[in-house]
Design an enzyme around this catalytic site. Sequence first.
Site, PDB file in Angstrom:
ATOM      1  N   THR A  96       0.764  -1.157   0.142  1.00  0.00           N
ATOM      2  CA  THR A  96      -0.093  -0.122   0.088  1.00  0.00           C
ATOM      3  C   THR A  96       0.534   1.093   0.053  1.00  0.00           C
ATOM      4  OG1 THR A  96      -1.220   1.323   1.596  1.00  0.00           O
ATOM      5  CG2 THR A  96      -0.149  -0.259   2.532  1.00  0.00           C
ATOM      6  N   ASP A  97       0.430   2.225  -0.464  1.00  0.00           N
ATOM      7  CA  ASP A  97       0.992   3.876  -0.439  1.00  0.00           C
ATOM      8  C   ASP A  97       1.002   4.220   1.039  1.00  0.00           C
ATOM      9  OD1 ASP A  97      -1.621   4.328  -0.008  1.00  0.00           O
ATOM     10  OD2 ASP A  97      -1.615   5.901  -1.532  1.00  0.00           O
ATOM     11  N   GLU A  98       0.327   3.586   2.096  1.00  0.00           N
ATOM     12  CA  GLU A  98       0.264   4.066   3.461  1.00  0.00           C
ATOM     13  C   GLU A  98       1.571   3.883   3.944  1.00  0.00           C
ATOM     14  OE1 GLU A  98      -3.197   3.504   5.566  1.00  0.00           O
ATOM     15  OE2 GLU A  98      -4.502   3.101   3.822  1.00  0.00           O
ATOM     16  N   TYR A 112      -1.864  -0.704  11.093  1.00  0.00           N
ATOM     17  CA  TYR A 112      -1.853  -1.382   9.707  1.00  0.00           C
ATOM     18  C   TYR A 112      -0.569  -1.043   8.650  1.00  0.00           C
ATOM     19  CZ  TYR A 112      -3.160  -1.628   4.630  1.00  0.00           C
ATOM     20  OH  TYR A 112      -3.168  -1.953   3.326  1.00  0.00           O
ATOM     21  N   LYS A 150       2.384  -3.319   7.196  1.00  0.00           N
ATOM     22  CA  LYS A 150       2.641  -3.499   5.904  1.00  0.00           C
ATOM     23  C   LYS A 150       3.988  -3.121   5.495  1.00  0.00           C
ATOM     24  CE  LYS A 150       0.341  -4.842   2.940  1.00  0.00           C
ATOM     25  NZ  LYS A 150      -0.182  -6.135   2.420  1.00  0.00           N
TER      26      LYS A 150
END
Length: 357
Positions: free
Chosen positions: A133-135, A159, A163
């Site tokens: 994810t870009d998060e 989260y 990741k």
Amino acid sequence: MKILITGGAGFIGSALVRHLIQSTGHSVVNVDKLTYAGNLTSLDSVSASPRYVFEHQDICNAAALERIFAQHQPQAVMHLAAETHVDRSIDGPAAFVHTNLVGTYTLLETARQYWARLPKEDQFSFRFHHISTDEVYGDLANTEDLFTERTPYAPSSPYSASKAGADHLVRAWHRTYGLPVLITNCSNNYGPYHFPEKLIPLIILGALAGRPLPVYGRGEQIRDWLYVEDHARALQRVIEAGTPGETYNIGGHNEQRNIDVVHAICDLLEALAPKHPAGVTRYADLITHVTDRPGHDLRYAIDASKIQTQLGWTPRETFSSGLRKTVQWYLSNPQWLDSLQDARSQGQRLGLSGIGQ
Ligand code: NAD
């Protein structure tokens, strides 16, 4: 290729499996634990294909993974299984650490041992594609900035931290053991079959039911939205043509403030579902501002030029065409919603909490 996909019963995983079975000649072995977020009904259109097999398994179970690799002899892995909802990670981070870190480690180790025993030419063509994810990049303060593949990691939530840790493990397995890995970091997805704890389906279904539409703070958080089928096509390009060891950012060039997304959905519903629930005059009247999420990232935006120039992928949907398709899909598929029994039993999450991505 025979591709082992983890998390193929989830939102993005099921879009990927449908795409690979319906639009390519690849075969799929879908390994999924079927948590609350997994739903085999999302695969009804492809489950009878001779190129599709389902394995109901937890990616943290090494013995089961060894058996699955030995039995199915995959030529590639696409790893999507994860705990994915930021609000749940704040309430209970343990499952995120377990699946996203221990599960990714277990899958990597099983894949590495299987890969090491392959004949040389099969080792060369084998791929381990980790979907992230870009998060992991944290958020952007400056409205001009974009996340590139070289942006330093600065995750904010349990989260995104889990990741980010998984991404590091995957890179280490490439550097240390030579496993031919690929990593993609994608922006927020939306589209059909999306579990209704995430912003877009939550708002569509909440409005149709006449419930308050909760928006965190003033709704000024900006996300870069990508239609899920565009993501599936990007993942196909990367597994077929990506260079081992490389990372590709995937994004839709569709930056939107959350509050604007909510208004756009309300406007579409005025056109597509003009019969309002009892007591509601305009869907937008249901918008309710609630206390912001702790550590809420303000803005995400992706520079997707690498995958565009090197692999020739571009999104097909604009935000307006993709959102219209999505709203139409939810209006036309009430039976899929009925299959979400777990969602029903977690009714509180469909009310005033659990909003956003
Ligand atoms: P999802 O929550 O809809 O689905 C996750 C799937 O993984 C479910 O089918 C679940 O049953 C399965 N799963 C969970 N734990 C498992 C375990 N221990 N063993 C086997 N299966 C397990 O997730 P999604 O939105 O489809 O996201 C898929 C991947 O893409 C994730 O890795 C996520 O981090 C990443 N991603 C998501 C987005 C997004 O906007 N949704 C954006 C970028 C990246």
